[in-house]
Write a protein that holds these residues in place. Sequence first.
Motif, PDB file in Angstrom:
ATOM      1  N   ARG B 115     -40.558  83.868  25.748  1.00 12.52           N
ATOM      2  CA  ARG B 115     -40.882  82.412  25.605  1.00 12.52           C
ATOM      3  C   ARG B 115     -41.320  81.605  26.778  1.00 12.52           C
ATOM      4  O   ARG B 115     -42.053  80.745  26.778  1.00 12.52           O
ATOM      5  N   LEU B 150     -40.885  73.137  25.058  1.00 15.08           N
ATOM      6  CA  LEU B 150     -41.290  73.993  23.943  1.00 15.08           C
ATOM      7  C   LEU B 150     -40.398  75.352  23.962  1.00 15.08           C
ATOM      8  O   LEU B 150     -40.506  76.063  22.940  1.00 15.08           O
ATOM      9  N   ASN B 153     -38.229  76.212  21.315  1.00 19.09           N
ATOM     10  CA  ASN B 153     -38.851  76.140  20.005  1.00 19.09           C
ATOM     11  C   ASN B 153     -38.288  75.099  19.168  1.00 19.09           C
ATOM     12  O   ASN B 153     -37.702  75.454  18.004  1.00 19.09           O
ATOM     13  N   HIS B 185     -47.459  75.645  13.888  1.00 21.93           N
ATOM     14  CA  HIS B 185     -45.826  75.812  13.793  1.00 21.93           C
ATOM     15  C   HIS B 185     -45.225  74.641  12.992  1.00 21.93           C
ATOM     16  O   HIS B 185     -44.081  74.709  12.825  1.00 21.93           O
TER      17      HIS B 185
END
Lengths: 249, 263
Positions: B115, B150, B153, B185
Motif C-alpha cells: 500500500r 490513500l 484505502n 475504485h
Amino acid sequence: MSGAIYVMWLRQLKRFWRSKARMAGSLGQPLLFLFALGLGFGPVYSAAGQGNYLLFLAPGVIAMSILFTSMFNGIEVIWDRQFGFLKETLVAPVSRINIMIGKTLGGATVALIQGVVVLLLTFLFGFRVHSIGGFFLGLLFMILIAVLFTSLGIAIASRMTDMHGFPIIMNFLIMPIFFLSGALFPLENLPSVLSIITKINPLSYGVDGVRGALTGTTHFGLGLDFLVCSVLAMIILFIGSKLFSKIEL
Amino acid sequence: MENSLEVKNLSKHFGKLKAVNNISFNVPKGSIFAFLGPNGAGKSTSIKMFTSLTKPTKGEILLEGINVLKNPDNARKQFGIVFQDHSIDDELTAYENLKFHAVLYQVPKDIRETRISDALKLVELEDRKNSLVKTFSGGMKRRLEIARGLVHNPKILFLDEPTTGLDPQTRNSIWKHIKMLNKEHGMTIFLTTHYMPEAEEIADIVAIIDHGKITAQGTVTELNKKAKAKTLEETFLKFTGKSIREEQGSGLDMMRRMRRLRH
Ligand SMILES: Nc1ncnc2c1ncn2[C@@H]1O[C@H](COP(=O)(O)OP(=O)(O)OP(=O)(O)O)[C@@H](O)[C@H]1O
Ligand SMILES: [Mg+2]
C-alpha cells in the motif's frame, strides 16, 4: 491497538534522536548544579557532620533533569498543533487514551535517557551506587518520575494553544517543584511550613525513591515513595487523556 | 445506503459568528462533489466537522451510514483527508510518515508495504521515500499528503484545496489520479477548490456555500442554466457576488488592511 502506542512512541524517539543538539544542550544545567553546588557546598555539608554532599545531591540532580525534560515534552503537543501534525493524529481511528499513552511513553523514554546520561555524569564527580539491585530500583523510580511529569506536561499542553505561554507556565511550575522537593537539602528538621510543602510535593517522593535506591538512605521509605509516585502517575495519565480527548482543532 | 455523506441542519458558531449556518445536503456514493465558496465561507469548518475534528453547534452527520458524533472512532476509519494546511511531520521521512499512518489505521501487516509503495508511486515520490520531508518542496509535500490519505484505502476522500500553490503539471496529474480513484475504485470524492475550471471539469455535483449557507446546488449544467451563465466561474460570481470577503476577516486580516491603509 498497541500498534498505535508503539508508533507514537517510536516517532517521539526518532525526533529526539535526530535533534541531538537538544540533548547536549539539556546536559548543561545538571552539570552546572553538580559542579557549583556539589563541589561548592561539599565542605560546609561535611563540616556540619552530614557526610558527603555529592552523594546526597546526585540523585536530586538526576531527578531534576528528568523533571525538566518530562514537563517540557508537552511542547511537542503544541508544536504538533502549530505545524499541523496534530490533525493527522486526531482524525486517526485510535482512542484518545492510546494516543495519550503513546505520547507519554515516548516523552518519558526521552526523559529517562536524559536521566541515565546524567547518572553516568555523576560518576565522573565521584558518585557511586551502593549495589547492583539498587541501580535497577533507581531506574524504576526514574521511570516513575518521567511518566508522572510527562503526563502532567502533556495534560497542561493539551489545554494550551500558545507556543510562547507554555515555557512561561512550565518554569512557573517546575522551579517550585524542584526547589521545594528535597533534591538539594535533607528533609529532616525543616521549619514546619517548608516541611508541609515538601510533603505534598510529589517530586519529594520521586527524589527520595531514587536516592534511597541508589544510596540506601531514604526519608519516607521506598514503599511509600513507590506508592505515591505510581498512583499519582496513573491518575494524571487518566486526567491527561480526558483533557487530550477534548482537544478541538 | 446510497449516500457516502449525509448532512442535516448542520451549524457551527464561533461566538457571534455563524461560520456554518444550518446546511443540509447529501453526497451520493461514488460521486465527485465540489464544495465551492469564497474565502471564509465555511468550507474548511464544515470539513472539520465531517471528519470529527470539531464538534458542531448543532446538526447531524452520517458518514457511510455512521453517525460521526456518536461513533467517531468508527467514522474515522471510513475517510481519508488532505487538509487545507500542512499536516505532515517534517522531521520524519516520506516513508516514515506513511508507515505511521498505516499503523494508526490498522492496515494489515502483510499488505502495508505494498500500500505504501503503491501510494508513493501514484504521486511519483518513490525515489524520495527515504528523504526527510523538510527537504521537500511545497508541491512534493502536497503530493505526499495525498498519498497518505490513500494508504488505508478510504471509502470517501476529503480534499480541502488540494491543488493550491501547485504548478499546472502537478495540478493536472493530481486531478487525473483523483478521477482514476473515483472511476476505478468507486471512491467518493469531496473537494474544495478556488479554481473554477478545475471544479467544472471534474465535479459531478457542485454546492456553493457563502456566509455559512448553501446558496445553490446541482450539476454544473443545472447551475449554469439557472444562472444563465456559460462557465462555472460566471455562475459562481452570480451566486456569491463580486465583493471581496473582508468584512468577515480575522483580526490578522484587519491588521494587514490597516497597515496597508497607513502606508
Ligand atoms: N477556530 C475558529 N475560531 C473563530 N473563528 C473561526 C475559527 N475557524 C474558522 N473561523 C471563522 O469561520 C469562518 C469560516 O472559516 P473557514 O476556514 O471554514 O472558511 P473557508 O471557506 O475554508 O475559507 P478559505 O477558502 O479561505 O479556506 C471564517 O470567518 C473564519 O474566520
Ligand atoms: Mg478553507
